[in-house]
Design a protein around this motif. Structure first.
Motif, PDB file in Angstrom:
ATOM      1  N   GLU A 196       7.321   8.521   6.985  1.00  0.00           N
ATOM      2  CA  GLU A 196       7.380   8.376   8.448  1.00  0.00           C
ATOM      3  C   GLU A 196       6.526   7.184   8.894  1.00  0.00           C
ATOM      4  OE1 GLU A 196       8.175  13.114   9.320  1.00  0.00           O
ATOM      5  OE2 GLU A 196       6.212  12.261   9.803  1.00  0.00           O
ATOM      6  N   ALA A 197       5.346   7.074   8.273  1.00  0.00           N
ATOM      7  CA  ALA A 197       4.465   5.945   8.613  1.00  0.00           C
ATOM      8  C   ALA A 197       5.146   4.618   8.245  1.00  0.00           C
ATOM      9  CB  ALA A 197       3.140   6.086   7.886  1.00  0.00           C
ATOM     10  N   GLN A 198       5.864   4.637   7.130  1.00  0.00           N
ATOM     11  CA  GLN A 198       6.572   3.431   6.694  1.00  0.00           C
ATOM     12  C   GLN A 198       7.657   3.053   7.714  1.00  0.00           C
ATOM     13  OE1 GLN A 198       8.250   3.890   2.785  1.00  0.00           O
ATOM     14  NE2 GLN A 198       8.046   1.713   2.326  1.00  0.00           N
ATOM     15  N   ASP A 199       8.374   4.061   8.222  1.00  0.00           N
ATOM     16  CA  ASP A 199       9.387   3.812   9.261  1.00  0.00           C
ATOM     17  C   ASP A 199       8.747   3.215  10.516  1.00  0.00           C
ATOM     18  OD1 ASP A 199      11.397   4.704   7.684  1.00  0.00           O
ATOM     19  OD2 ASP A 199      11.595   6.676   8.652  1.00  0.00           O
ATOM     20  N   SER A 200       7.595   3.779  10.903  1.00  0.00           N
ATOM     21  CA  SER A 200       6.896   3.266  12.082  1.00  0.00           C
ATOM     22  C   SER A 200       6.508   1.810  11.879  1.00  0.00           C
ATOM     23  CB  SER A 200       5.632   4.068  12.363  1.00  0.00           C
ATOM     24  OG  SER A 200       5.964   5.395  12.621  1.00  0.00           O
ATOM     25  N   LYS A 254       2.363  20.953  -5.381  1.00  0.00           N
ATOM     26  CA  LYS A 254       3.594  20.160  -5.228  1.00  0.00           C
ATOM     27  C   LYS A 254       4.032  20.099  -3.773  1.00  0.00           C
ATOM     28  CE  LYS A 254       5.946  19.830  -9.541  1.00  0.00           C
ATOM     29  NZ  LYS A 254       6.943  20.133 -10.482  1.00  0.00           N
ATOM     30  N   GLU A 255       3.922  21.260  -3.101  1.00  0.00           N
ATOM     31  CA  GLU A 255       4.304  21.345  -1.689  1.00  0.00           C
ATOM     32  C   GLU A 255       3.440  20.389  -0.844  1.00  0.00           C
ATOM     33  OE1 GLU A 255       4.219  24.903   1.370  1.00  0.00           O
ATOM     34  OE2 GLU A 255       5.304  25.456  -0.487  1.00  0.00           O
ATOM     35  N   LYS A 256       2.139  20.377  -1.134  1.00  0.00           N
ATOM     36  CA  LYS A 256       1.219  19.507  -0.393  1.00  0.00           C
ATOM     37  C   LYS A 256       1.514  18.025  -0.654  1.00  0.00           C
ATOM     38  CE  LYS A 256      -2.605  22.637   0.374  1.00  0.00           C
ATOM     39  NZ  LYS A 256      -3.839  23.194  -0.142  1.00  0.00           N
ATOM     40  N   VAL A 257       1.799  17.717  -1.902  1.00  0.00           N
ATOM     41  CA  VAL A 257       2.112  16.324  -2.247  1.00  0.00           C
ATOM     42  C   VAL A 257       3.411  15.903  -1.545  1.00  0.00           C
ATOM     43  CG1 VAL A 257       2.747  14.735  -4.102  1.00  0.00           C
ATOM     44  CG2 VAL A 257       0.860  16.340  -4.433  1.00  0.00           C
ATOM     45  N   SER A 258       4.415  16.814  -1.541  1.00  0.00           N
ATOM     46  CA  SER A 258       5.681  16.514  -0.866  1.00  0.00           C
ATOM     47  C   SER A 258       5.468  16.269   0.617  1.00  0.00           C
ATOM     48  CB  SER A 258       6.679  17.661  -1.036  1.00  0.00           C
ATOM     49  OG  SER A 258       7.090  17.723  -2.365  1.00  0.00           O
ATOM     50  N   ALA A 259       4.628  17.091   1.243  1.00  0.00           N
ATOM     51  CA  ALA A 259       4.337  16.932   2.677  1.00  0.00           C
ATOM     52  C   ALA A 259       3.659  15.581   2.934  1.00  0.00           C
ATOM     53  CB  ALA A 259       3.472  18.080   3.164  1.00  0.00           C
ATOM     54  N   ALA A 260       2.719  15.234   2.053  1.00  0.00           N
ATOM     55  CA  ALA A 260       2.007  13.956   2.195  1.00  0.00           C
ATOM     56  C   ALA A 260       2.989  12.792   2.034  1.00  0.00           C
ATOM     57  CB  ALA A 260       0.893  13.861   1.170  1.00  0.00           C
ATOM     58  N   MET A 261       3.939  12.943   1.107  1.00  0.00           N
ATOM     59  CA  MET A 261       4.942  11.902   0.878  1.00  0.00           C
ATOM     60  C   MET A 261       5.832  11.729   2.105  1.00  0.00           C
ATOM     61  SD  MET A 261       6.674  11.727  -2.820  1.00  0.00           S
ATOM     62  CE  MET A 261       7.580  10.287  -3.310  1.00  0.00           C
ATOM     63  N   LYS A 262       6.192  12.862   2.737  1.00  0.00           N
ATOM     64  CA  LYS A 262       7.030  12.817   3.940  1.00  0.00           C
ATOM     65  C   LYS A 262       6.286  12.059   5.057  1.00  0.00           C
ATOM     66  CE  LYS A 262       9.694  15.954   6.900  1.00  0.00           C
ATOM     67  NZ  LYS A 262       8.994  15.992   8.193  1.00  0.00           N
ATOM     68  N   GLY A 293       0.823  -1.204   0.000  1.00  0.00           N
ATOM     69  CA  GLY A 293       0.000   0.000   0.000  1.00  0.00           C
ATOM     70  C   GLY A 293       0.858   1.254   0.000  1.00  0.00           C
ATOM     71  N   PHE A 294       1.897   1.268   0.829  1.00  0.00           N
ATOM     72  CA  PHE A 294       2.812   2.414   0.886  1.00  0.00           C
ATOM     73  C   PHE A 294       3.484   2.637  -0.466  1.00  0.00           C
ATOM     74  CE2 PHE A 294       3.304   1.773   5.666  1.00  0.00           C
ATOM     75  CZ  PHE A 294       2.584   2.911   5.980  1.00  0.00           C
ATOM     76  N   ARG A 295       3.948   1.536  -1.061  1.00  0.00           N
ATOM     77  CA  ARG A 295       4.675   1.631  -2.330  1.00  0.00           C
ATOM     78  C   ARG A 295       3.757   2.221  -3.415  1.00  0.00           C
ATOM     79  NH1 ARG A 295       5.055  -1.907  -6.128  1.00  0.00           N
ATOM     80  NH2 ARG A 295       4.254  -3.586  -4.822  1.00  0.00           N
TER      81      ARG A 295
END
Ligand SMILES: [Zn+2]
Length: 151
Positions: A45-49, A33-41, A12-14
């Motif tokens: 983080e969720a992936q790291d968790s 673009k800024e919003k998409v970048s923030a969502a990607m960040k 799902g993350f991928r």
């Protein structure tokens, strides 16, 4: 949560990252673009968790397995111990006596170390029995002194 659930979450993350990347590559304005970048960040983080949760899950599974093994070992030991009882032998030594057949005694020091060592009759008039375990070698006066052969 099992391995399949974690694999599903990774997929799902991928997939979501790919969608974000497609959006970033598309001709969208700077604010978008800024919003998409923030969502990607946030997604990363969720992936790291998830990755951390996965390692915690693995170590808990290992611990669970090892505890189950310990319980099984203790249960097996308890069953073995139940076939012995602590008695005072005719020679006054306090040893474990087997409740079944063949009749024999076991070393109490070895019992404490969770092993059964069958005492061996030294065949002497003093009635001494030896523990055969190499790291124990205790001796017990199991039979009474017997000098009948002298009379
Ligand atoms: Zn012993």
């Amino acid at each position: 949560m099992d391995i399949t659930a974690i694999k599903g979450a990774y997929d799902g993350f991928r997939h979501t990252k790919e969608i974000f990347q497609t959006l970033l590559d598309a001709k969208i304005d700077a604010e978008a673009k800024e919003k998409v970048s923030a969502a990607m960040k946030t997604l990363m983080e969720a992936q790291d968790s998830l990755f951390n949760a996965q390692s915690v899950m693995f170590s808990l599974q290992e611990e669970n397995h090892s505890l189950k093994q310990k319980i099984a070992d203790l249960e097996e030991w308890r069953v073995q111990m139940d076939s012995y009882e602590l008695v005072e032998a005719p020679g006054k030594a306090v040893v474990y006596q087997f409740k079944g057949s063949p009749e024999h005694y076991a070393c109490p020091s070895c019992m404490v170390a969770k092993r059964i060592s069958i005492l061996q009759n030294r065949g002497v008039v003093a009635g001494v029995f030896d523990c055969p375990h190499p790291s124990c070698k205790a001796e017990y006066k199991v039979n009474p002194y017997n000098n009948a052969w002298m009379s």
